[in-house]
Design a protein around this motif. Structure first.
Motif, PDB file in Angstrom:
ATOM      1  N   TYR A   3      47.839  35.660  44.994  1.00  0.00           N
ATOM      2  CA  TYR A   3      48.594  34.459  44.611  1.00  0.00           C
ATOM      3  C   TYR A   3      49.383  34.704  43.340  1.00  0.00           C
ATOM      4  O   TYR A   3      48.837  35.130  42.323  1.00  0.00           O
TER       5      TYR A   3
ATOM      6  N   LEU B 210      55.319  24.374  46.706  1.00  0.00           N
ATOM      7  CA  LEU B 210      54.691  25.252  47.692  1.00  0.00           C
ATOM      8  C   LEU B 210      53.987  26.413  46.995  1.00  0.00           C
ATOM      9  O   LEU B 210      54.484  26.956  46.007  1.00  0.00           O
TER      10      LEU B 210
ATOM     11  N   TRP C 198      52.436  30.183  47.901  1.00  0.00           N
ATOM     12  CA  TRP C 198      52.442  31.240  48.914  1.00  0.00           C
ATOM     13  C   TRP C 198      51.360  32.260  48.589  1.00  0.00           C
ATOM     14  O   TRP C 198      51.283  32.759  47.465  1.00  0.00           O
TER      15      TRP C 198
ATOM     16  N   ASP D  40      49.686  35.943  49.692  1.00  0.00           N
ATOM     17  CA  ASP D  40      49.966  37.194  50.396  1.00  0.00           C
ATOM     18  C   ASP D  40      48.633  37.858  50.725  1.00  0.00           C
ATOM     19  O   ASP D  40      47.946  38.381  49.854  1.00  0.00           O
TER      20      ASP D  40
ATOM     21  N   SER E  82      59.535  22.948  57.724  1.00  0.00           N
ATOM     22  CA  SER E  82      59.093  22.016  56.708  1.00  0.00           C
ATOM     23  C   SER E  82      60.225  21.045  56.447  1.00  0.00           C
ATOM     24  O   SER E  82      61.336  21.212  56.950  1.00  0.00           O
TER      25      SER E  82
ATOM     26  N   HIS F  87      61.155  28.088  57.093  1.00  0.00           N
ATOM     27  CA  HIS F  87      60.631  29.185  56.302  1.00  0.00           C
ATOM     28  C   HIS F  87      60.131  30.259  57.264  1.00  0.00           C
ATOM     29  O   HIS F  87      59.364  29.972  58.184  1.00  0.00           O
TER      30      HIS F  87
ATOM     31  N   LEU G 166      57.662  33.103  58.075  1.00  0.00           N
ATOM     32  CA  LEU G 166      56.372  33.625  57.654  1.00  0.00           C
ATOM     33  C   LEU G 166      56.207  35.049  58.144  1.00  0.00           C
ATOM     34  O   LEU G 166      56.257  35.304  59.353  1.00  0.00           O
TER      35      LEU G 166
ATOM     36  N   GLN H 155      50.684  36.007  55.773  1.00  0.00           N
ATOM     37  CA  GLN H 155      51.092  35.161  54.668  1.00  0.00           C
ATOM     38  C   GLN H 155      50.643  33.733  54.944  1.00  0.00           C
ATOM     39  O   GLN H 155      50.583  33.302  56.095  1.00  0.00           O
TER      40      GLN H 155
ATOM     41  N   ARG I  97      51.129  29.619  53.601  1.00  0.00           N
ATOM     42  CA  ARG I  97      51.897  28.647  52.829  1.00  0.00           C
ATOM     43  C   ARG I  97      51.069  27.389  52.655  1.00  0.00           C
ATOM     44  O   ARG I  97      50.604  26.803  53.627  1.00  0.00           O
ATOM     45  N   HIS I  98      50.895  26.967  51.392  1.00  0.00           N
ATOM     46  CA  HIS I  98      50.073  25.796  51.114  1.00  0.00           C
ATOM     47  C   HIS I  98      50.861  24.809  50.272  1.00  0.00           C
ATOM     48  O   HIS I  98      51.389  25.180  49.217  1.00  0.00           O
ATOM     49  N   PRO I  99      50.989  23.536  50.709  1.00  0.00           N
ATOM     50  CA  PRO I  99      51.684  22.540  49.890  1.00  0.00           C
ATOM     51  C   PRO I  99      50.817  22.095  48.725  1.00  0.00           C
ATOM     52  O   PRO I  99      49.775  21.486  48.919  1.00  0.00           O
TER      53      PRO I  99
ATOM     54  N   GLU J 229      49.078  26.252  56.635  1.00  0.00           N
ATOM     55  CA  GLU J 229      49.517  27.062  57.760  1.00  0.00           C
ATOM     56  C   GLU J 229      49.280  28.529  57.450  1.00  0.00           C
ATOM     57  O   GLU J 229      49.597  29.020  56.376  1.00  0.00           O
TER      58      GLU J 229
END
Length: 262
Positions: free
Chosen positions: A172, A180, A182, A184, A211, A216, A218, A222, A224-226, A259
């Protein structure tokens, strides 16, 4: 207004009679009704100027009489002047311009949606002609934005601590903007998924997620978290292979979806 516990009352200008002609004394009668309503506890007069649907433009002297009445009761006037550009060689006087009394308690509403036929834009603006209202309004957006950014910053720091405590500090990188986060996961040696997403990728296509800010892409492994999610409540997790229903948070849930595409 009813959502906030208010009970709005409607005052029709003179209860227009046959042919929508204004009967004698209509404005005076309306003034008496407004006076009674304010005396009974009403705090604001919502003025439709020009009047819709009958197309009546109020004269400056009529507006000054209303201003004096409202000032006497310590109330406000919200003047909806959206139809003002649609008039036929008639003079129009904005309510807030008729004198100091009106200016001290007026809030004026405008929009281009009627005269220029652009209702789909759903936009307008508010004019606050007195310094006290301007000072109050100036702090509202900043206060809300400061609170929102503070919440996002706290969530960003929390996510960093949780990942560090889990032994995953390198997945992170805290963002410098937006909401957002992200992650990895490529360095964790996770197996590639077997399922529709993997088969689609083998055919040379890329799986995309949508979104509100756009699309986006991906890459493998990876996440993606809001960061705008509340800290309490259920989170919906998706780990590849599911359809749109699997990625979408349950209606009414306390958070958005997380996600994952490995």
């Amino acid at each position: 207004m009813r959502l906030h516990g208010a009970d709005p009352g409607e005052i029709v200008l003179g209860h227009l009679g046959h042919g929508f002609r204004e009967p004698p004394g209509a404005v005076q009668a309306a003034g008496l009704e407004i006076d009674a309503a304010l005396a009974a506890g009403a705090g604001s007069v919502l003025l439709c100027h020009p009047a819709n649907p009958v197309g009546r433009i109020y004269r400056p002297e009529e507006l000054r009489q209303l201003a004096g009445l409202v000032t006497r009761h310590g109330a406000r006037v919200i003047s909806d002047e959206i139809h003002a550009p649609l008039r036929y060689q008639e003079d129009f006087t904005p309510y807030a311009s008729v004198g100091d009394e009106a200016r001290e308690h007026a809030v004026s509403l405008f929009s281009a949606t009627k005269a220029w036929n652009i209702p789909g834009l759903r936009c307008g603006f508010i004019a606050l002609p007195n310094a006290a209202d301007q000072a109050l309004w100036a702090v509202l957006p900043a206060a809300w934005l400061d609170q929102a950014v503070g919440c996002l910053a706290a969530n960003r720091a929390l996510l960093g601590r949780l990942l560090a405590d889990a032994g995953l500090p390198d997945v992170y990188t805290p963002p410098e903007a937006t909401y957002l986060a992200w992650l990895d996961l490529r360095g964790l040696g996770l197996p590639r998924p077997v399922g529709p997403a993997a088969r689609t990728r083998r055919r040379g296509h890329h799986r995309r997620t949508r979104s509100r800010a756009g699309r986006h892409r991906l890459r493998p492994a990876q996440l993606r978290h809001p960061a705008g999610c509340p800290r309490r409540g259920r989170h919906t997790h998706h780990q590849g292979g599911g359809g749109p229903a699997a990625r979408r948070p349950r209606r009414g849930s306390a958070s958005q979806a997380v996600e994952v595409d490995r």
